[in-house]
Design a protein around this motif. Structure first.
Motif, PDB file in Angstrom:
ATOM      1  N   ASP A  28       0.813  -1.220   0.000  1.00 30.37           N
ATOM      2  CA  ASP A  28       0.000   0.000   0.000  1.00 30.37           C
ATOM      3  C   ASP A  28       0.851   1.278   0.000  1.00 30.37           C
ATOM      4  O   ASP A  28       0.350   2.364   0.284  1.00 30.37           O
ATOM      5  N   ALA A  29       2.124   1.155  -0.342  1.00 27.66           N
ATOM      6  CA  ALA A  29       2.939   2.361  -0.533  1.00 27.66           C
ATOM      7  C   ALA A  29       2.304   3.170  -1.663  1.00 27.66           C
ATOM      8  O   ALA A  29       1.776   2.597  -2.608  1.00 27.66           O
ATOM      9  N   HIS A  30       2.352   4.479  -1.561  1.00 27.53           N
ATOM     10  CA  HIS A  30       1.763   5.248  -2.661  1.00 27.53           C
ATOM     11  C   HIS A  30       2.792   6.136  -3.344  1.00 27.53           C
ATOM     12  O   HIS A  30       3.823   6.468  -2.784  1.00 27.53           O
ATOM     13  N   LYS A  31       2.456   6.485  -4.555  1.00 27.35           N
ATOM     14  CA  LYS A  31       3.369   7.283  -5.359  1.00 27.35           C
ATOM     15  C   LYS A  31       3.311   8.727  -4.889  1.00 27.35           C
ATOM     16  O   LYS A  31       2.242   9.272  -4.651  1.00 27.35           O
ATOM     17  N   LEU A  32       4.478   9.350  -4.754  1.00 33.63           N
ATOM     18  CA  LEU A  32       4.527  10.756  -4.363  1.00 33.63           C
ATOM     19  C   LEU A  32       4.366  11.609  -5.611  1.00 33.63           C
ATOM     20  O   LEU A  32       4.967  11.318  -6.646  1.00 33.63           O
ATOM     21  N   SER A  33       3.557  12.651  -5.520  1.00 34.88           N
ATOM     22  CA  SER A  33       3.414  13.503  -6.701  1.00 34.88           C
ATOM     23  C   SER A  33       4.623  14.426  -6.829  1.00 34.88           C
ATOM     24  O   SER A  33       5.005  14.794  -7.941  1.00 34.88           O
ATOM     25  N   ALA A  34       5.233  14.785  -5.710  1.00 32.59           N
ATOM     26  CA  ALA A  34       6.403  15.656  -5.769  1.00 32.59           C
ATOM     27  C   ALA A  34       7.306  15.408  -4.576  1.00 32.59           C
ATOM     28  O   ALA A  34       6.858  14.962  -3.518  1.00 32.59           O
ATOM     29  N   ILE A  35       8.561  15.712  -4.769  1.00 28.88           N
ATOM     30  CA  ILE A  35       9.564  15.483  -3.731  1.00 28.88           C
ATOM     31  C   ILE A  35      10.680  16.513  -3.964  1.00 28.88           C
ATOM     32  O   ILE A  35      10.857  16.991  -5.088  1.00 28.88           O
ATOM     33  N   THR A  36      11.410  16.875  -2.908  1.00 29.05           N
ATOM     34  CA  THR A  36      12.481  17.860  -3.111  1.00 29.05           C
ATOM     35  C   THR A  36      13.767  17.150  -3.554  1.00 29.05           C
ATOM     36  O   THR A  36      13.909  15.944  -3.393  1.00 29.05           O
ATOM     37  N   TYR A  37      14.694  17.918  -4.078  1.00 27.77           N
ATOM     38  CA  TYR A  37      15.985  17.348  -4.491  1.00 27.77           C
ATOM     39  C   TYR A  37      16.660  16.655  -3.311  1.00 27.77           C
ATOM     40  O   TYR A  37      17.196  15.553  -3.441  1.00 27.77           O
ATOM     41  N   ASP A  38      16.653  17.322  -2.149  1.00 33.24           N
ATOM     42  CA  ASP A  38      17.350  16.744  -0.994  1.00 33.24           C
ATOM     43  C   ASP A  38      16.726  15.428  -0.561  1.00 33.24           C
ATOM     44  O   ASP A  38      17.418  14.483  -0.214  1.00 33.24           O
ATOM     45  N   GLU A  39      15.396  15.391  -0.582  1.00 33.06           N
ATOM     46  CA  GLU A  39      14.733  14.135  -0.225  1.00 33.06           C
ATOM     47  C   GLU A  39      15.111  13.041  -1.215  1.00 33.06           C
ATOM     48  O   GLU A  39      15.399  11.907  -0.838  1.00 33.06           O
ATOM     49  N   MET A  40      15.110  13.392  -2.495  1.00 35.59           N
ATOM     50  CA  MET A  40      15.459  12.406  -3.519  1.00 35.59           C
ATOM     51  C   MET A  40      16.892  11.908  -3.326  1.00 35.59           C
ATOM     52  O   MET A  40      17.165  10.717  -3.456  1.00 35.59           O
ATOM     53  N   LEU A  41      17.797  12.822  -3.000  1.00 27.74           N
ATOM     54  CA  LEU A  41      19.194  12.419  -2.781  1.00 27.74           C
ATOM     55  C   LEU A  41      19.304  11.459  -1.601  1.00 27.74           C
ATOM     56  O   LEU A  41      20.006  10.458  -1.674  1.00 27.74           O
ATOM     57  N   GLU A  42      18.590  11.758  -0.536  1.00 31.18           N
ATOM     58  CA  GLU A  42      18.631  10.857   0.622  1.00 31.18           C
ATOM     59  C   GLU A  42      18.042   9.506   0.261  1.00 31.18           C
ATOM     60  O   GLU A  42      18.594   8.470   0.589  1.00 31.18           O
ATOM     61  N   LEU A  43      16.902   9.530  -0.413  1.00 31.26           N
ATOM     62  CA  LEU A  43      16.269   8.252  -0.751  1.00 31.26           C
ATOM     63  C   LEU A  43      17.155   7.447  -1.683  1.00 31.26           C
ATOM     64  O   LEU A  43      17.282   6.238  -1.546  1.00 31.26           O
ATOM     65  N   ALA A  44      17.789   8.115  -2.637  1.00 32.15           N
ATOM     66  CA  ALA A  44      18.646   7.394  -3.577  1.00 32.15           C
ATOM     67  C   ALA A  44      19.820   6.764  -2.839  1.00 32.15           C
ATOM     68  O   ALA A  44      20.116   5.586  -3.013  1.00 32.15           O
ATOM     69  N   SER A  73       7.680   4.758 -18.904  1.00 32.68           N
ATOM     70  CA  SER A  73       7.421   4.769 -20.350  1.00 32.68           C
ATOM     71  C   SER A  73       6.347   3.741 -20.700  1.00 32.68           C
ATOM     72  O   SER A  73       5.833   3.726 -21.800  1.00 32.68           O
ATOM     73  N   PHE A  74       6.004   2.871 -19.760  1.00 33.70           N
ATOM     74  CA  PHE A  74       5.016   1.830 -20.052  1.00 33.70           C
ATOM     75  C   PHE A  74       3.601   2.290 -19.736  1.00 33.70           C
ATOM     76  O   PHE A  74       2.693   2.133 -20.542  1.00 33.70           O
ATOM     77  N   THR A  75       3.393   2.877 -18.548  1.00 35.32           N
ATOM     78  CA  THR A  75       2.023   3.300 -18.188  1.00 35.32           C
ATOM     79  C   THR A  75       1.732   4.732 -18.651  1.00 35.32           C
ATOM     80  O   THR A  75       0.583   5.075 -18.901  1.00 35.32           O
ATOM     81  N   ARG A  76       2.758   5.530 -18.729  1.00 41.84           N
ATOM     82  CA  ARG A  76       2.642   6.949 -19.101  1.00 41.84           C
ATOM     83  C   ARG A  76       1.764   7.763 -18.150  1.00 41.84           C
ATOM     84  O   ARG A  76       1.290   8.844 -18.484  1.00 41.84           O
ATOM     85  N   ASN A  77       1.491   7.227 -16.956  1.00 47.72           N
ATOM     86  CA  ASN A  77       0.761   8.016 -15.959  1.00 47.72           C
ATOM     87  C   ASN A  77       1.662   9.131 -15.455  1.00 47.72           C
ATOM     88  O   ASN A  77       2.880   9.021 -15.551  1.00 47.72           O
ATOM     89  N   PRO A  78       1.059  10.203 -14.896  1.00 48.72           N
ATOM     90  CA  PRO A  78       1.924  11.231 -14.319  1.00 48.72           C
ATOM     91  C   PRO A  78       2.852  10.608 -13.280  1.00 48.72           C
ATOM     92  O   PRO A  78       2.432   9.747 -12.509  1.00 48.72           O
ATOM     93  N   GLY A  79       4.104  11.025 -13.289  1.00 49.22           N
ATOM     94  CA  GLY A  79       5.084  10.421 -12.385  1.00 49.22           C
ATOM     95  C   GLY A  79       5.297  11.253 -11.143  1.00 49.22           C
ATOM     96  O   GLY A  79       4.374  11.884 -10.642  1.00 49.22           O
ATOM     97  N   THR A  80       6.526  11.267 -10.637  1.00 49.56           N
ATOM     98  CA  THR A  80       6.886  12.071  -9.469  1.00 49.56           C
ATOM     99  C   THR A  80       7.769  13.219  -9.922  1.00 49.56           C
ATOM    100  O   THR A  80       8.771  13.014 -10.599  1.00 49.56           O
ATOM    101  N   LYS A  81       7.394  14.446  -9.524  1.00 45.52           N
ATOM    102  CA  LYS A  81       8.222  15.611  -9.834  1.00 45.52           C
ATOM    103  C   LYS A  81       9.292  15.766  -8.763  1.00 45.52           C
ATOM    104  O   LYS A  81       9.001  15.618  -7.575  1.00 45.52           O
ATOM    105  N   VAL A  82      10.504  16.064  -9.204  1.00 45.12           N
ATOM    106  CA  VAL A  82      11.580  16.337  -8.254  1.00 45.12           C
ATOM    107  C   VAL A  82      11.992  17.784  -8.468  1.00 45.12           C
ATOM    108  O   VAL A  82      12.448  18.150  -9.559  1.00 45.12           O
ATOM    109  N   LYS A  83      11.774  18.619  -7.467  1.00 47.16           N
ATOM    110  CA  LYS A  83      12.067  20.047  -7.643  1.00 47.16           C
ATOM    111  C   LYS A  83      12.228  20.729  -6.293  1.00 47.16           C
ATOM    112  O   LYS A  83      12.086  20.092  -5.255  1.00 47.16           O
ATOM    113  N   GLU A  84      12.516  22.021  -6.306  1.00 42.88           N
ATOM    114  CA  GLU A  84      12.719  22.746  -5.051  1.00 42.88           C
ATOM    115  C   GLU A  84      11.417  22.805  -4.269  1.00 42.88           C
ATOM    116  O   GLU A  84      10.342  22.807  -4.844  1.00 42.88           O
TER     117      GLU A  84
END
Ligand code: ASP
Ligand code: MG
Length: 402
Positions: free
Chosen positions: A188-204, A231-242
């Motif tokens: 039941d994890a859900h997709k994030l619509s947006a995340i910050t650069y720092d969060e993405m760096l930590e998660l990566a 590229s398969f579902t083409r649903n809106p993904g996760t934005k990574v930005k400030e």
């Protein structure tokens, strides 16, 4: 009209059908009136296959020749994609990294991009062409081909987006975004619509293998808006930005890293310079230390415990044992059956009680915490590896099941 950079990973261009799927995504953006630059990776396992082929010939080839070889994978993808787009009736041109002006430092196989001189790309865009660029490669000041390190095509895409001042850089991959936890582990994890650069760096860096870390660092530095999208579902993904106008979430995700080891150096002399001596031995061997804990000194002795990547455990143990006498410690224990579980969130710093909530989740699940470390946007705990699935599920449930 917008300028969009689209990057497609190896699985997205793995076969003919998928290449036409990519051609469809790129030409759709073009038909909507956008200028489109497409960066491609090598098809499927091509890079691995090329590495294996080289090993059949020479088990220690020069890095220069390896880069020449590996750069061909992306060139296959770029030309096939251009042919697909031609067949669909659109104007298109493919460019190698050096034709596209991707200039790197001299380090073969792990080159860093120094700058992108994007004149050629610009002039092709001005001629209304879709421009396809081979990812993962560039040229150094000796006019030699270089590659950027595994997964480097993401970084090519961001560098080109930065130099063209693109409106958006879309990273198309086989996952459809960044999730609150690994969806294979937490259904039941859900997709994030947006995340910050720092969060993405930590998660990566905590093991959520979505984007090449350097690409996120570069996106942050040049303020490139990223989108991770399938590229398969083409649903809106996760934005990574400030983060400014984003919903400030306490916690945006739970990550887990099973590839760590815990080293405990027991009863070192409690005197100045001890930590320095221990950690300089490790840094000389390029062993990255993460969480560090030092005990309260007692009877002129103290203990230091820290975590390192599991792959370095043997080497660390060896070097510490070799220096046991001169460091003066009593005992050493190295445990690789540990895991690091972390929560990440840009809103954490301004919210009390986040740590308590995480620890409560672990306590209710009966999981013992061995070490704790915190930063502005992250809390990590070290636990037994066998508990790590259970820990991620319990923490995720605590923060996200409301
Ligand atoms: N083809 C290269 C690799 O497999 C680069 C990339 O895919 O980004 O590492
Ligand atoms: Mg990749």
């Amino acid at each position: 009209m917008s300028l969009i950079v689209q990057k497609f990973g190896g699985t997205s261009v793995a076969n003919t059908e998928r290449i036409f799927n990519v051609a469809d995504i790129a030409t759709s953006a073009y038909k909507e009136g956008n200028q489109v630059v497409v960066v491609v990776s090598a098809q499927g396992d091509t890079t691995d296959d090329l590495i294996a082929k080289a090993a059949e010939i020479n088990d220690r080839p020069s890095k220069r020749e390896m880069d020449v070889l590996l750069s061909t994978g992306e060139m296959i993808s770029m030309s096939l994609l251009a042919m697909a787009i031609q067949k669909m009736g659109y104007p298109v041109i493919s460019l190698t990294g050096w034709q596209a002006g991707v200039e790197t430092d001299i380090n073969y196989s792990e080159a860093r991009i120094r700058k992108v001189t994007a004149e050629r790309i610009r002039s092709e865009l001005d001629r209304n062409r879709i421009v396809i660029v081979a990812g993962f490669q560039g040229i150094n000041k000796q006019d030699d081909i270089t590659t950027l390190g595994r997964g480097g095509s993401d970084t090519t895409a961001v560098a080109i987006a930065a130099s063209l001042d693109a409106d958006l850089c879309q990273i198309y991959t086989d996952v459809d975004g960044v999730y609150t936890a690994d969806p294979r582990l937490v259904p039941d994890a859900h997709k994030l619509s947006a995340i910050t650069y720092d969060e993405m760096l930590e998660l990566a860096s905590l093991g959520a293998q979505v984007l090449h870390n350097r690409s996120v660092e570069m996106a942050k530095k040049y303020n490139v808006d990223l989108e991770v999208i399938s590229s398969f579902t083409r649903n809106p993904g996760t934005k990574v930005k400030e983060g400014s106008n984003m919903e400030k979430m306490n916690v945006s995700g739970v990550a887990r890293d099973n590839n760590c080891a815990r080293v405990a150096i027991i009863n070192l002399p409690d005197e100045p310079g001890v930590a320095f001596r221990v950690f300089s031995l490790l840094s000389k061997r390029k062993i990255n230390v993460d969480i560090i804990l030092q005990s309260v000194g007692q009877d002129h002795h103290k203990s230091i415990t820290f975590t390192i990547p599991e792959s370095c455990a043997e080497e660390a143990e060896k070097v510490l044992r070799e220096n046991q006498e001169n460091l003066g410690f009593e005992d050493l224990s190295v445990n690789t059956a540990v895991a690091k579980v972390s929560i990440v969130g840009a809103g954490m710093a301004s919210n009390a009680g986040v740590a308590a909530k995480m620890f409560e989740a672990l306590a209710s699940a009966g999981i013992n915490i061995r070490m704790i470390s915190t930063s502005e946007i992250k809390i990590s705990v070290l636990i037994n590896e066998e508990d790590s699935d259970k820990a991620v599920k319990a923490i995720h449930a605590k923060f996200f099941n409301v």
